[in-house]
Design an enzyme around this catalytic site. Structure first.
Site, PDB file in Angstrom:
ATOM      1  N   HIS A 143      -8.476   0.991  -3.827  1.00 23.04           N
ATOM      2  CA  HIS A 143      -9.394   0.729  -2.713  1.00 23.04           C
ATOM      3  C   HIS A 143     -10.105   2.032  -2.375  1.00 23.04           C
ATOM      4  O   HIS A 143      -9.513   2.941  -1.789  1.00 23.04           O
ATOM      5  CB  HIS A 143      -8.558   0.213  -1.527  1.00 23.04           C
ATOM      6  CG  HIS A 143      -9.349  -0.057  -0.287  1.00 23.04           C
ATOM      7  ND1 HIS A 143      -8.751  -0.287   0.939  1.00 23.04           N
ATOM      8  CD2 HIS A 143     -10.684  -0.146  -0.062  1.00 23.04           C
ATOM      9  CE1 HIS A 143      -9.677  -0.498   1.856  1.00 23.04           C
ATOM     10  NE2 HIS A 143     -10.863  -0.403   1.281  1.00 23.04           N
ATOM     11  N   GLY A 172      -9.109   3.830   7.293  1.00 20.52           N
ATOM     12  CA  GLY A 172      -8.839   5.253   7.501  1.00 20.52           C
ATOM     13  C   GLY A 172      -7.372   5.598   7.667  1.00 20.52           C
ATOM     14  O   GLY A 172      -6.947   6.664   7.241  1.00 20.52           O
ATOM     15  N   PHE A 173      -6.611   4.688   8.261  1.00 21.71           N
ATOM     16  CA  PHE A 173      -5.213   5.006   8.540  1.00 21.71           C
ATOM     17  C   PHE A 173      -4.336   3.770   8.423  1.00 21.71           C
ATOM     18  O   PHE A 173      -4.786   2.667   8.740  1.00 21.71           O
ATOM     19  CB  PHE A 173      -5.068   5.582   9.961  1.00 21.71           C
ATOM     20  CG  PHE A 173      -5.864   6.833  10.168  1.00 21.71           C
ATOM     21  CD1 PHE A 173      -5.319   8.078   9.839  1.00 21.71           C
ATOM     22  CD2 PHE A 173      -7.166   6.776  10.657  1.00 21.71           C
ATOM     23  CE1 PHE A 173      -6.068   9.240  10.005  1.00 21.71           C
ATOM     24  CE2 PHE A 173      -7.924   7.936  10.826  1.00 21.71           C
ATOM     25  CZ  PHE A 173      -7.367   9.173  10.494  1.00 21.71           C
ATOM     26  N   GLY A 174      -3.094   3.994   8.004  1.00 20.68           N
ATOM     27  CA  GLY A 174      -2.107   2.928   8.036  1.00 20.68           C
ATOM     28  C   GLY A 174      -1.549   2.780   9.444  1.00 20.68           C
ATOM     29  O   GLY A 174      -1.787   3.630  10.310  1.00 20.68           O
ATOM     30  N   GLY A 175      -0.826   1.706   9.678  1.00 22.78           N
ATOM     31  CA  GLY A 175      -0.085   1.541  10.916  1.00 22.78           C
ATOM     32  C   GLY A 175      -0.898   1.126  12.128  1.00 22.78           C
ATOM     33  O   GLY A 175      -0.413   1.224  13.251  1.00 22.78           O
ATOM     34  N   SER A 188       0.844  -1.198   0.000  1.00 17.70           N
ATOM     35  CA  SER A 188       0.000   0.000   0.000  1.00 17.70           C
ATOM     36  C   SER A 188       0.876   1.244   0.000  1.00 17.70           C
ATOM     37  O   SER A 188       1.652   1.465   0.941  1.00 17.70           O
ATOM     38  CB  SER A 188      -0.902   0.009   1.236  1.00 17.70           C
ATOM     39  OG  SER A 188      -1.444   1.313   1.402  1.00 17.70           O
ATOM     40  N   MET A 245     -11.392  -6.123   5.726  1.00 16.16           N
ATOM     41  CA  MET A 245     -10.563  -5.195   6.511  1.00 16.16           C
ATOM     42  C   MET A 245     -10.274  -5.803   7.883  1.00 16.16           C
ATOM     43  O   MET A 245     -11.184  -6.248   8.586  1.00 16.16           O
ATOM     44  CB  MET A 245     -11.287  -3.862   6.723  1.00 16.16           C
ATOM     45  CG  MET A 245     -11.541  -3.016   5.482  1.00 16.16           C
ATOM     46  SD  MET A 245     -10.107  -2.257   4.685  1.00 16.16           S
ATOM     47  CE  MET A 245      -9.165  -1.584   6.021  1.00 16.16           C
ATOM     48  N   ASP A 250      -6.599  -6.628   4.432  1.00 24.52           N
ATOM     49  CA  ASP A 250      -6.011  -5.289   4.461  1.00 24.52           C
ATOM     50  C   ASP A 250      -6.084  -4.727   5.876  1.00 24.52           C
ATOM     51  O   ASP A 250      -7.174  -4.578   6.433  1.00 24.52           O
ATOM     52  CB  ASP A 250      -6.801  -4.400   3.486  1.00 24.52           C
ATOM     53  CG  ASP A 250      -6.238  -2.998   3.349  1.00 24.52           C
ATOM     54  OD1 ASP A 250      -5.194  -2.693   3.952  1.00 24.52           O
ATOM     55  OD2 ASP A 250      -6.858  -2.207   2.618  1.00 24.52           O
ATOM     56  N   HIS A 285      -1.286  -1.258  -4.234  1.00 23.07           N
ATOM     57  CA  HIS A 285      -2.547  -0.937  -3.557  1.00 23.07           C
ATOM     58  C   HIS A 285      -2.627   0.572  -3.323  1.00 23.07           C
ATOM     59  O   HIS A 285      -1.722   1.168  -2.731  1.00 23.07           O
ATOM     60  CB  HIS A 285      -2.606  -1.693  -2.231  1.00 23.07           C
ATOM     61  CG  HIS A 285      -3.913  -1.597  -1.510  1.00 23.07           C
ATOM     62  ND1 HIS A 285      -5.022  -2.365  -1.835  1.00 23.07           N
ATOM     63  CD2 HIS A 285      -4.295  -0.829  -0.460  1.00 23.07           C
ATOM     64  CE1 HIS A 285      -6.019  -2.073  -1.023  1.00 23.07           C
ATOM     65  NE2 HIS A 285      -5.612  -1.133  -0.179  1.00 23.07           N
ATOM     66  N   MET A 325      -9.337   7.977   0.069  1.00 22.84           N
ATOM     67  CA  MET A 325     -10.205   8.336   1.204  1.00 22.84           C
ATOM     68  C   MET A 325     -10.766   9.742   1.009  1.00 22.84           C
ATOM     69  O   MET A 325     -10.047  10.630   0.533  1.00 22.84           O
ATOM     70  CB  MET A 325      -9.407   8.288   2.510  1.00 22.84           C
ATOM     71  CG  MET A 325      -8.691   6.967   2.732  1.00 22.84           C
ATOM     72  SD  MET A 325      -7.904   6.919   4.356  1.00 22.84           S
ATOM     73  CE  MET A 325      -6.887   5.439   4.187  1.00 22.84           C
ATOM     74  N   MET A 366     -12.325   4.160  -0.288  1.00 25.64           N
ATOM     75  CA  MET A 366     -12.983   4.338   1.010  1.00 25.64           C
ATOM     76  C   MET A 366     -13.698   5.683   0.946  1.00 25.64           C
ATOM     77  O   MET A 366     -13.299   6.667   1.576  1.00 25.64           O
ATOM     78  CB  MET A 366     -11.927   4.297   2.133  1.00 25.64           C
ATOM     79  CG  MET A 366     -11.437   2.874   2.401  1.00 25.64           C
ATOM     80  SD  MET A 366      -9.840   2.814   3.242  1.00 25.64           S
ATOM     81  CE  MET A 366      -8.749   3.047   1.851  1.00 25.64           C
ATOM     82  N   SER A 388       2.601  -0.055   6.223  1.00 30.64           N
ATOM     83  CA  SER A 388       3.682   0.331   7.138  1.00 30.64           C
ATOM     84  C   SER A 388       4.700  -0.784   7.318  1.00 30.64           C
ATOM     85  O   SER A 388       5.896  -0.511   7.498  1.00 30.64           O
ATOM     86  CB  SER A 388       3.095   0.757   8.487  1.00 30.64           C
ATOM     87  OG  SER A 388       2.254  -0.248   9.004  1.00 30.64           O
ATOM     88  N   ASP A 442      -4.896   3.594  -1.751  1.00 29.56           N
ATOM     89  CA  ASP A 442      -5.977   3.886  -0.804  1.00 29.56           C
ATOM     90  C   ASP A 442      -6.553   5.276  -1.041  1.00 29.56           C
ATOM     91  O   ASP A 442      -5.874   6.282  -0.837  1.00 29.56           O
ATOM     92  CB  ASP A 442      -5.445   3.781   0.626  1.00 29.56           C
ATOM     93  CG  ASP A 442      -5.199   2.336   1.030  1.00 29.56           C
ATOM     94  OD1 ASP A 442      -6.144   1.531   0.934  1.00 29.56           O
ATOM     95  OD2 ASP A 442      -4.063   2.025   1.426  1.00 29.56           O
TER      96      ASP A 442
END
Ligand code: DX5
Ligand code: ZN
Length: 225
Positions: A73, A149-152, A15, A144, A182, A40, A44, A75, A205, A42
């Site tokens: 993806h 909404g957020f990585g990490g 990602s 999911m 994911d 990938h 948003m 979102m 991440s 993302d």
């Protein structure tokens, strides 16, 4: 056991959300050179999820920069509204969320009419029963394992059960369904998702956050087999 259920080839989809956007093409070339299978992306909108990222212009710029399939993806609250932009930008796979108000059958048809592949995603709290009625038109289901909404974020184990149900249902229907997982995927959690029946692994991440990104991609690939 998952072989018995018609396991699909394993694919790694780094990602770019966790990459350095100031050198996006280089980051993508790095993971591609090390054996990544997809890229990938993302998207948003600050409504469906409490974060804003990138849109179709970035997909358009990325398209000539790599030969890897672009796995977009969405979102976003209104995937149907923006679908033409992402199709025109060169997305190969477009995944949208079942929790939106848009009609999955209609959107899949529009994706397929352009010769592209479509996926349906579900949040951790969304029951697998919400996507099962649409499996016959899906090329992929994205499960999911973090709140989008957020990585990490940390991997959630509970959604793995949905992966197992989806894999069994795809086998029952004789469908070549990709099951993508994911959120919080690293070298420790990936085998859990694989054992449950997932075959496409997104990692942000855990790949771009490491010192030697290429070596990390190779480690992931050796786990996927
Ligand atoms: C989260 C995104 C993920 C994210 C994964 O909403 O859909 O694709 O980039 O990041 P990690 O692998 O860091 O959890
Ligand atoms: Zn994602």
């Amino acid at each position: 056991m998952n072989q018995d259920l018609g396991m699909r080839p394993g694919l790694l989809a780094p990602s770019i959300l966790s990459s350095d956007f100031s050198k996006l093409a280089e980051e993508v070339a790095l993971v591609a050179g090390a054996g990544a299978d997809w890229v990938h992306v993302d998207v948003m909108d600050g409504h469906f999820v409490p974060n804003l990222t990138i849109g179709a212009p970035v997909v358009k710029s990325l398209r000539p920069a790599t030969e890897l399939p672009l796995d977009v993806h969405l979102m976003i609250e209104e995937p149907g509204r923006y679908l033409p932009d992402f199709l025109a930008a060169g997305a190969d796979w477009i995944t949208f969320h079942v929790e939106t108000q848009d009609d999955p059958r209609l959107l899949m048809q529009r994706i397929h009419d352009e010769g592209k592949k479509g996926g349906l995603a579900l949040r951790p709290a969304t029951p697998v029963g919400d996507v099962l009625p649409f499996i016959d038109v899906c090329d992929m289901v994205l499960v999911m394992t973090v709140e989008p909404g957020f990585g990490g974020q940390s991997f959630m184990v509970e959604p793995l059960e949905k992966i197992a149900v989806l894999r069994a249902e795809a086998a029952r229907l004789g469908r070549d369904l990709e099951i993508e997982v994911d959120g919080g995927i690293d070298l420790t959690t990936l085998p859990l998702a694989r054992e449950a029946g997932a075959n496409v692994f997104v990692a942000g991440s855990a790949i771009f956050g490491t010192d030697d990104v290429a070596d990390t991609v190779r480690r992931f690939k050796s786990l996927i087999g």
